[in-house]
Design a protein around this motif. Structure first.
Motif, PDB file in Angstrom:
ATOM      1  N   TYR A  52       0.811  -1.219   0.000  1.00 47.79           N
ATOM      2  CA  TYR A  52       0.000   0.000   0.000  1.00 47.79           C
ATOM      3  C   TYR A  52       0.849   1.275   0.000  1.00 47.79           C
ATOM      4  CZ  TYR A  52      -3.497  -3.442   1.190  1.00 47.79           C
ATOM      5  OH  TYR A  52      -4.303  -4.535   1.172  1.00 47.79           O
ATOM      6  N   ILE A  56      -0.517   5.299   1.065  1.00 49.34           N
ATOM      7  CA  ILE A  56      -0.441   5.696   2.477  1.00 49.34           C
ATOM      8  C   ILE A  56      -0.241   7.202   2.541  1.00 49.34           C
ATOM      9  CG2 ILE A  56       0.822   5.446   4.639  1.00 49.34           C
ATOM     10  CD1 ILE A  56       1.665   2.633   3.630  1.00 49.34           C
ATOM     11  N   ARG A  60       4.156   7.455   7.696  1.00 46.58           N
ATOM     12  CA  ARG A  60       4.452   6.074   7.318  1.00 46.58           C
ATOM     13  C   ARG A  60       5.050   5.253   8.455  1.00 46.58           C
ATOM     14  NH1 ARG A  60       6.302   7.360   1.120  1.00 46.58           N
ATOM     15  NH2 ARG A  60       4.223   7.122   0.261  1.00 46.58           N
ATOM     16  N   TYR A  63       2.297   4.321  10.736  1.00 50.56           N
ATOM     17  CA  TYR A  63       1.482   3.297  10.064  1.00 50.56           C
ATOM     18  C   TYR A  63       2.157   1.927  10.179  1.00 50.56           C
ATOM     19  CZ  TYR A  63      -1.616   1.415   6.426  1.00 50.56           C
ATOM     20  OH  TYR A  63      -2.539   0.686   5.731  1.00 50.56           O
TER      21      TYR A  63
END
Length: 184
Positions: A52, A56, A60, A63
């Motif tokens: 992904y 995103i 990051r 995430y």
């Protein structure tokens, strides 16, 4: 270690991100849940990041840690294998002590951390592994102000009193005294 074949224009950016964060994430996963399959969880988190990467839009690194945290939660709900015998890698998770006084101080810190609420321990763990207050907030699903409160509470637990505990903020290079507000 997973070998990922680049397939989109951001391959160099992802490669730099991978190199900068792989060991940090792996160490955090291992420290957070020593019985887990930390290599597998780390690899799965990076595989999902790769999948992904172009989509995103949030921070990051936050995430990435969120993916790993969710994998840890899923693994905790699965039946686990028998514990393994300690080997040389286990020495990396212990603190070397030289005498009774050092051992007592280490035991006191360990007990204070164990006495913290789960969310405070988690925020402290993420901070130790270099995440900023904003990144921790995204991983934990709360506000940066809540993270500041959790870290302040951790400092109070570790101090055992209202003394000033100073935490470095890796994002700014500043040292912040949580008893006087600011930075986190």
């Amino acid at each position: 270690m997973i070998r990922i074949r680049p397939r989109h224009p951001d391959d160099h950016e992802f490669s730099a991100f991978y190199k900068a964060n792989y060991n940090r994430l792996r160490s955090w996963v291992r420290a957070t849940n020593p019985g887990s399959e930390y290599d597998q969880i780390t690899d799965e988190a990076f595989t999902q990041m790769w999948r992904y990467w172009g989509r995103i839009t949030v921070d990051r690194r936050a995430y990435l840690f969120t993916i790993a945290r969710n994998e840890l939660i899923q693994n905790q709900n699965r039946p686990s294998a028998m514990p393994v015998e300690p080997d040389d890698s286990h020495r990396l998770t212990t603190v070397p002590v030289e005498g009774v006084d050092d051992w007592q101080r280490w035991a006191d810190v360990r007990d204070r951390i164990a006495g913290m609420p789960r969310h405070v321990r988690e925020a402290l763990s993420l901070k130790i592994y270099g995440l900023t207050r904003s990144e921790i907030a995204r991983v934990m699903g709360c506000s940066p102000h809540s993270v500041s409160n959790y870290l302040w509470t951790a400092g109070r637990h570790l101090d055992g009193d209202a003394g000033a505990t100073q935490f470095p903020d890796p994002g700014s290079g500043d040292v912040v005294d949580p008893n006087h507000g600011g930075g986190w």
